[in-house]
Design an enzyme around this catalytic site. Structure first.
Site, short mmCIF file in Angstrom:
data_model
loop_
_atom_site.label_atom_id
_atom_site.label_comp_id
_atom_site.label_asym_id
_atom_site.label_seq_id
_atom_site.Cartn_x
_atom_site.Cartn_y
_atom_site.Cartn_z
N LEU A 65 -19.36 23.57 20.37
CA LEU A 65 -19.80 24.76 19.67
C LEU A 65 -21.29 25.03 19.80
O LEU A 65 -21.82 25.93 19.16
CB LEU A 65 -19.40 24.69 18.19
N GLY A 66 -21.97 24.25 20.63
CA GLY A 66 -23.33 24.61 21.01
C GLY A 66 -23.30 25.72 22.04
O GLY A 66 -22.25 26.12 22.52
N LEU A 68 -24.19 25.87 25.14
CA LEU A 68 -23.68 25.52 26.46
C LEU A 68 -22.16 25.40 26.45
O LEU A 68 -21.49 25.82 27.38
CB LEU A 68 -24.29 24.20 26.94
N ASP A 89 -15.43 19.78 18.87
CA ASP A 89 -16.62 19.58 18.06
C ASP A 89 -16.16 19.05 16.71
O ASP A 89 -14.96 18.85 16.50
CB ASP A 89 -17.40 20.89 17.90
N TYR A 196 -35.33 11.95 22.60
CA TYR A 196 -34.44 12.77 23.44
C TYR A 196 -34.58 12.38 24.90
O TYR A 196 -33.60 12.12 25.60
CB TYR A 196 -34.76 14.25 23.23
N LYS A 200 -31.94 10.31 27.42
CA LYS A 200 -31.44 10.90 28.65
C LYS A 200 -31.69 10.01 29.86
O LYS A 200 -30.85 9.90 30.76
CB LYS A 200 -32.07 12.29 28.86
#
Length: 372
Positions: A65-66, A68, A89, A196, A200
């Site tokens: 639900l973001g 992207l 989600d 963040y 990654k």
């Protein structure tokens, strides 16, 4: 990418902060040219699928639900059919989301729950969008560790166990102040200074390890700031979205980055198309598992100059905040020559096209509707 938004939420006001997936800290809007396939009768779908045989991959999108996730589902459903793509989600979806195709609850921190989903739905691909982004992750490091690292471990192990193809987006935030910034090559020192970015880099290295150790089909693209007409969520590159909303609404905008801060960017359609092309690229073409992709690089003042052609009275002031320190450690020019060489990546949108589309999309989808 910097994924501009994240989509695993844990209640309260943080739920809204987490709820946007971003590949660089800038990101998505409704795809102007991607449309979902119309509903077909069950018997026609059954026949087109070879009388019950699977002819398309079954795809699970986490953090769906973001920004992207929703648009990625539209693109993949246009390619593989509505029932082939499962959006997931932990957030209650709107009726529009439910009516657009399969949607289920999936918590990336619940490994057994994920196993059940893969088995019950015969999943072939996982597209893992759940993450806390740069500025939000710095506000809640323990939660970022759980979502970005523990959650990623779960989907990686899941993909290994069930022999799935898995895509995990990375970002320009995976680089740090010791990285070369102009240009930033595909392989170089990284050492980011945000949780963040650290998470990654961890995902990139773990995915490559699982590929070499276990043969896992792991694929990862480092996205720049991704721009769309989805409302901004406070990420480091989100000024490039917010200036359209504020500029078109009020004629004014206060930018939190210096006017000469250059960062790599791409329009959402290019972002999602690169994902699809990469996921369908033959194994033999992939010389590595992690690639840079980009389309353009610009500064706030360059963007404002283009936007002023549509809003002559636009006034932009600059008041750098903590996000300036983050931006100063990121690439200015992203070298994606290896993606262009190995699997034929080509962007379609430059800065002029981006500004034109954003002005139209934000005006039609937000400004006019708000005044009605």
């Amino acid at each position: 990418m910097l994924l501009r938004k994240a989509s695993t939420a844990f209640g309260g006001s943080l739920r809204q902060q987490l709820h946007r997936s971003s590949a660089a800290d800038g990101v998505l809007a409704p795809l102007a040219t991607v449309h979902q396939q119309q509903h077909t009768a069950p018997i026609r779908r059954w026949l087109s699928n070879g009388g019950g045989r699977k002819t398309h991959p079954k795809i699970l999108i986490t953090g769906g639900l973001g920004q992207l996730g929703v648009e990625c589902a539209k693109l993949l459903r246009s390619q593989y059919g509505e029932e082939s793509v499962i959006l997931s989600d932990i957030i209650k979806p709107s009726s529009e989301i439910v009516n657009s195709g399969p949607y289920i609850f999936a918590d990336i921190l619940d490994f057994k729950g994920l196993q059940k989903i893969v088995v019950d739905h015969r999943v072939d691909w996982i597209i893992h969008f759940s993450a806390l982004l740069s500025a939000i992750g710095e506000q809640n490091v323990p939660l970022a560790v759980r979502v970005n690292i523990e959650g990623m471990h779960n989907v990686l192990e899941l993909a290994k166990q069930y022999k799935l193809r898995i895509f995990v987006p990375s970002t320009i935030g995976a680089f740090g102040p010791d990285s070369p910034r102009n240009p930033t090559p595909n392989v170089t020192i990284q050492r980011p200074r945000t949780i963040y970015g650290v998470s990654k880099v961890h995902a990139e290295l773990m995915g490559e390890y699982y590929h070499h150790k276990f043969g896992l089909d792991f694929r990862c693209l480092r996205f720049p700031g991704v721009i769309s007409s989805d409302p901004p969520g406070g990420g480091t590159t989100d000024y490039a979205v917010a200036v359209f909303f504020e500029g078109l609404k009020t004629g004014k905008y206060q930018c939190y980055l210096k006017p000469d801060t250059r960062l790599p960017m791409m329009y959402i359609e290019d972002c999602l198309r690169s994902l699809l092309e990469f996921m369908t690229a033959p194994e033999e073409k992939l010389q590595r598992r992690v690639y840079n992709v980009t389309a353009m690089s610009f500064t706030p003042e360059e963007l404002v100059e283009k936007l002023a052609k549509y809003i002559p009275e636009l006034h932009v002031s600059y008041r750098p905040d903590s996000r300036q320190l983050i931006a100063d450690s990121w690439p200015q020019i992203f070298d994606d020559s290896e993606a262009r060489r190995d699997w034929g990546w080509q962007h379609h949108y430059d800065l002029d096209k981006l500004v034109d589309l954003m002005v139209r999309d934000v005006t039609e989808n937000y400004i006019k509707k708000a005044s009605q």
